[in-house]
Every structure is written in structure tokens, then in C-alpha cells.
Write a protein that holds these residues in place. Structure first.
Motif, PDB file in Angstrom:
ATOM      1  N   GLU A 359       1.129  -1.247  -0.046  1.00 12.23           N
ATOM      2  CA  GLU A 359      -0.426   0.174  -0.279  1.00 12.23           C
ATOM      3  C   GLU A 359       0.895   1.114  -0.024  1.00 12.23           C
ATOM      4  N   GLU A 360       1.943   1.450   1.238  1.00 12.49           N
ATOM      5  CA  GLU A 360       2.774   2.433   0.474  1.00 12.49           C
ATOM      6  C   GLU A 360       3.827   3.003  -0.411  1.00 12.49           C
ATOM      7  N   VAL A 361       4.051   1.251  -0.589  1.00 18.48           N
ATOM      8  CA  VAL A 361       5.637   1.661  -1.335  1.00 18.48           C
ATOM      9  C   VAL A 361       4.862   0.688  -2.660  1.00 18.48           C
ATOM     10  N   HIS A 362       4.763   1.204  -4.148  1.00 15.75           N
ATOM     11  CA  HIS A 362       4.158   0.232  -4.866  1.00 15.75           C
ATOM     12  C   HIS A 362       4.510   1.263  -5.923  1.00 15.75           C
ATOM     13  N   ALA A 363       4.540  -0.018  -7.527  1.00 14.25           N
ATOM     14  CA  ALA A 363       5.127   0.666  -9.054  1.00 14.25           C
ATOM     15  C   ALA A 363       3.138   0.562  -9.381  1.00 14.25           C
ATOM     16  N   THR A 364       3.016   0.716 -10.422  1.00 17.71           N
ATOM     17  CA  THR A 364       1.111   0.340 -10.731  1.00 17.71           C
ATOM     18  C   THR A 364       0.847  -0.278 -10.691  1.00 17.71           C
ATOM     19  N   ASP A 365       1.132  -1.743 -10.314  1.00 18.09           N
ATOM     20  CA  ASP A 365       0.433  -3.126 -10.187  1.00 18.09           C
ATOM     21  C   ASP A 365      -0.631  -2.929  -9.297  1.00 18.09           C
ATOM     22  N   PRO A 366      -2.513  -3.579 -10.096  1.00 17.49           N
ATOM     23  CA  PRO A 366      -2.916  -3.251  -8.429  1.00 17.49           C
ATOM     24  C   PRO A 366      -2.557  -4.608  -7.613  1.00 17.49           C
ATOM     25  N   ARG A 367      -2.069  -5.219  -7.539  1.00 16.92           N
ATOM     26  CA  ARG A 367      -1.626  -6.250  -6.782  1.00 16.92           C
ATOM     27  C   ARG A 367      -0.727  -5.488  -5.559  1.00 16.92           C
ATOM     28  N   GLY A 368      -0.077  -4.566  -5.473  1.00 17.29           N
ATOM     29  CA  GLY A 368       0.960  -3.654  -4.821  1.00 17.29           C
ATOM     30  C   GLY A 368      -0.143  -3.287  -4.445  1.00 17.29           C
TER      31      GLY A 368
END
Length: 453
Positions: A359-368
Motif C-alpha cells: 500500500e505505501e510503496v508500489h509501482a503501478t500493479d494493482p496487486r501492490g
């Protein structure tokens, strides 16, 4: 890979930018001299430091098929310049556009490879006859959005450029023209006489700028402030707040913010309230800066001379930058600290990785974007355990990784000390033993990395 910069070239934020043919995930310094996986999606987002936007990894695929019109006589030279300033026209074609999912310049879709090669050859001949026409030909023909600002690119031997572009550029003589093919098309490159640097502004932190650079990497945050007639306004609209300010009003605001930071006020709320850098204002993100970072020179120069906790001010074409150097963050508890502490490194490694966000650190993948920190930690532990017991990484990449540039194909990345990769990814990769698995955090999530060669 996850959202490359516009054709991998620098965004409109740099006075002297660099080509970065790569994609989103390994970040500011991964924007680099890596050849990128051609299936990633080009975009035109920009950061406010003159650096290309973040990228996912530096794959080293083959050049696209095309006519062999490279300037072999120039490329065969053994003598190179330590630094050159160039402008270029980029031309792609229909089949290459298809490899990028139709995301290249619309003109490429209407052009065959033969047409692109013919046009590149014709433009090179025109420039050899009249080198002063470079700006007009760039404006009329180039499909690199970064080149359309009219600003040149500065190329050095260790700068993070795509290799073919760099190899030709560094061998050109002033006002000489050459052609080279890369993963983004044909480049008609002219070496120009570099423009003189602007005179220093009296409000800049001259005492800091006159120091020798600090060794290693600096992490910085900054507040960007432009004004209605700032040089950047000639290339694109400035922030609506800046459009209402004069240079004198912006000077006063920048000085007041610098004083507030010097007195101990947290710069992050000031970034959110005042900064006009879309890449960091709301996130409060830090930028890693070192000798090879693709930032506008004044921004980099001040950043690399600040002491930890110190703040200063510098002017670029984009406005005032109030910059503070911050201490490095503590290691994430998932990181392989024991491996990162090793002093022994290799000169070259081939690695594969699984990118996982939360939730706090991710790229663009909805799973992240939907994953909690607890779910991330559980998934990382389970995945590392599978790899350590001997499971193949490629099926896990295809199933789990949020780096689309490498996940499905199981693509490996070449890593060396001077590779244009974000520092944490590079530092872990070069400390891994053959087949060893480690974990490191970047601005885009957690990377589970295995050295495969």
C-alpha cells in the motif's frame, strides 16, 4: 518494464539532460544507459530535477531489426572526447511502434523501416551541408519529446546513456553529424558547441557550491519554485502559482523557505504546500544524487556539497531549488543486511528479480497497491524460502513480479558498478554469490533478487 520515460529520453525538466532508455521500477538512477525491453510503454512524465522519470530495469536486449546505416567510420575511431554536447533527431517506424504497443510518435506508424532509414540519411546529409539547421530539423522531424525543447544533451564516458547513442556522440567532432540505430529508432546526431553556463544568481548558496563535492551518494529533498517568466515557461506552462509570481516575489519566497528549513522546520510539509515539482511535492520523496545521476548540473552540484541536515539554494532553468540533504533511511527489516554489509563485490553480475509492492510503496500493479504490509512480509518470506530450497525463479517471476518488463519472459538484467541502476538494486546484486538470493527495498517496492551468472 514499468512506464519508461518518453522514449527513455529526458523529460522537459532538464537544461542538460541525458538519454535514459530504460523503464520504471528501479528509479532515478536506473534511468540510464541500459538498453530497455522493447515491450514497455513509453510515457512523457517528468520529474522536477532534470532527471528522467523512474524506470523498471535495465535489460540488454538486441537492437531492433533495421537498415545498417550507422556511421561506421566515426564509430571506428579510437579517440573519444571526455564530454560532448549534442542534439539529435529520432525517427522510428511502424514495426518498431508495434513492439511498443503503438505508443511511439504517430508519425512512426505511417513509416516503413526503409522510409525511416531513407529520411535519417537525408537529414544527416542536410545537416552536414548546413549544421546550423539542427534546431529546425529537430523541431520538424524528431520523435523524442525531450529533444523538442531545443536543449542539448551532455554526454560523458560514464553518463547513463544507451550505449549506441553514447558511443557515437563521444566520437563526433564539433559540428560533425552521424547516424546510429538504437532500440528506439534511428538517431541523427550532431555535436554542437556547448552554450555558456548562465551567470550565478547572487542569492545562490555560493559558499556551499564552492566546496569540493562529497564522496558517494547524497539523498536530498527539495522545494521547487518558478515564476511567470522563468526560462522553463518558454517550453511549457509553469505551475499556476508560479504564473502569478514575479522573479522578485519568488526570490523572496525561496529565501524565506530556506531560512525556515535552516531553523529546523521539516521540509516535507513545505514541499507539500509550496513545491512545484510534480515528482516529489506531495510524496516528500528523496532523490539520490551522485556523480552519474542524470540531474541538471546546478541541482547536482549543490546536492553533492551539502552536509547531512544542511540546506541551500540553487537556480536552474526550472526555478529556485531549496535543497536539504537528509540522512539515509534505516534498512527495511526485509532487506538482506548481511549481504549488503559485504565489502567484496563482483565487477559484473546477471540477475533476475521479483518486484513486490504494498500500500505505501508500489509501482503501478494493482496487486501492490492493495497489499498490506503484513501480506507483503508473508509473501516475501515464502518466496525467498521457495528460491532457497531450489525452486526456479522464472515461474515465480511470471506469477508474482510487478515488473512487467521482466516478469513474463523471465528477463535477466546485467549489473556492473557503472550500470545505470538505482543504487540499492545495484549494491545488492554485486554482492550476491552465484545463485544466492537477497532482498532489497527501492522507491518502488521490495526486490527479491537472484544472481544467475
Amino acid at each position: 518494464m514499468l512506464t519508461p520515460p518518453s522514449l527513455g529520453f529526458p523529460p522537459p525538466f532538464a537544461r542538460r539532460r541525458v538519454l535514459a532508455i530504460s523503464t520504471l521500477a528501479l528509479a532515478l538512477a536506473l534511468t540510464s544507459a541500459c538498453k530497455k525491453d522493447k515491450k514497455s510503454e513509453p510515457t512523457a512524465t517528468a520529474t522536477a530535477t532534470g532527471a528522467p522519470p523512474e524506470t523498471a530495469s535495465g535489460s540488454t536486449g538486441d537492437r531492433p531489426k533495421g537498415k545498417d546505416i550507422d556511421s561506421k567510420d566515426i564509430l571506428a575511431r579510437t579517440e573519444t572526447s571526455p564530454e560532448v554536447t549534442v542534439k539529435h533527431v529520432l525517427l522510428a517506424w511502424k514495426d518498431l511502434n508495434a513492439e511498443y504497443g503503438g505508443k511511439l510518435d504517430p508519425r512512426a506508424e505511417k513509416r516503413s523501416n526503409e522510409d525511416a532509414a531513407k529520411l535519417a540519411t537525408e537529414l544527416a546529409e542536410k545537416l552536414r551541408a548546413k549544421p546550423e539547421d539542427i534546431d529546425a530539423l529537430v523541431k520538424e522531424h524528431s520523435e523524442d519529446p525531450g529533444s523538442l525543447t531545443g536543449d542539448p544533451y551532455t554526454v560523458t564516458a560514464d553518463a547513463p546513456f544507451v550505449p549506441e547513442f553514447k558511443n557515437l556522440s563521444l566520437r563526433l567532432k564539433e559540428k560533425e553529424v552521424g547516424v546510429v540505430r538504437t532500440n528506439f529508432g534511428y538517431h541523427v546526431i550532431e555535436r554542437i558547441v556547448p552554450p555558456p553556463p548562465p551567470p550565478p544568481d547572487p542569492l545562490e548558496s555560493v559558499e556551499i557550491l564552492n566546496r569540493p563535492a562529497n564522496p558517494g551518494q547524497a539523498l536530498v529533498r527539495h522545494v521547487l519554485l518558478a515564476w511567470k517568466d522563468a526560462p522553463i515557461s518558454k517550453r511549457r506552462p509553469v505551475d499556476p502559482r508560479a504564473a502569478k509570481r514575479t522573479k522578485e516575489e519568488t526570490d523572496k519566497l525561496a529565501v524565506s523557505l530556506l531560512e525556515r528549513v535552516k531553523k529546523g522546520e521539516d521540509i516535507v510539509p513545505l514541499m507539500k504546500e509550496f513545491s512545484e515539482d510534480p515528482g516529489s511535492a506531495q510524496s516528500g520523496r528523496t532523490y539520490p544524487v551522485d556523480e552519474q545521476s542524470p540531474f541538471v548540473p546546478p541541482f547536482k552540484k549543490l546536492s553533492m556539497r551539502l552536509a547531512v541536515g544542511e540546506a541551500g539554494m540553487v537556480l536552474t532553468d526550472f526555478g529556485w531549488h531549496v535543497i536539504q540533504r537528509v540522512p539515509p533511511p534505516p534498512p527495511d527489516k526485509l532487506e538482506s543486511v548481511d549481504i549488503l554489509k559485504r565489502t567484496e563485490t563482483v565487477e559484473k553480475a546477471k540477475v533476475k528479480h521479483i518486484l513486490l509492492g504494498w500500500e505505501e510503496v508500489h509501482a503501478t500493479d494493482p496487486r501492490g497497491e492493495k497489499r498490506t504490509r503484513g501480506e507483503l512480509e508473508k509473501l516475501v518470506r515464502e518466496t525467498v524460502a521457495q528460491l532457497k530450497k531450489g525452486d526456479k525463479i522464472e515461474p515465480l517471476m511470471a506469477k508474482l513480479s510487478e515488473d512487467p518488463g521482466s516478469a513474463k519472459a523471465g528477463t535477466s538484467y546485467d549489473v556492473s558498478p557503472d550500470a545505470g541502476l538505482v543504487a540499492p538494486f545495484k549494491e545488492l546484486s554485486l554482492r550476491l554469490k552465484l545463485n544466492e538470493v537477497g532482498v532489497v527495498k527501492t522507491d518502488f517496492g521490495i526486490h527479491i533478487i537472484q544472481r544467475v551468472e
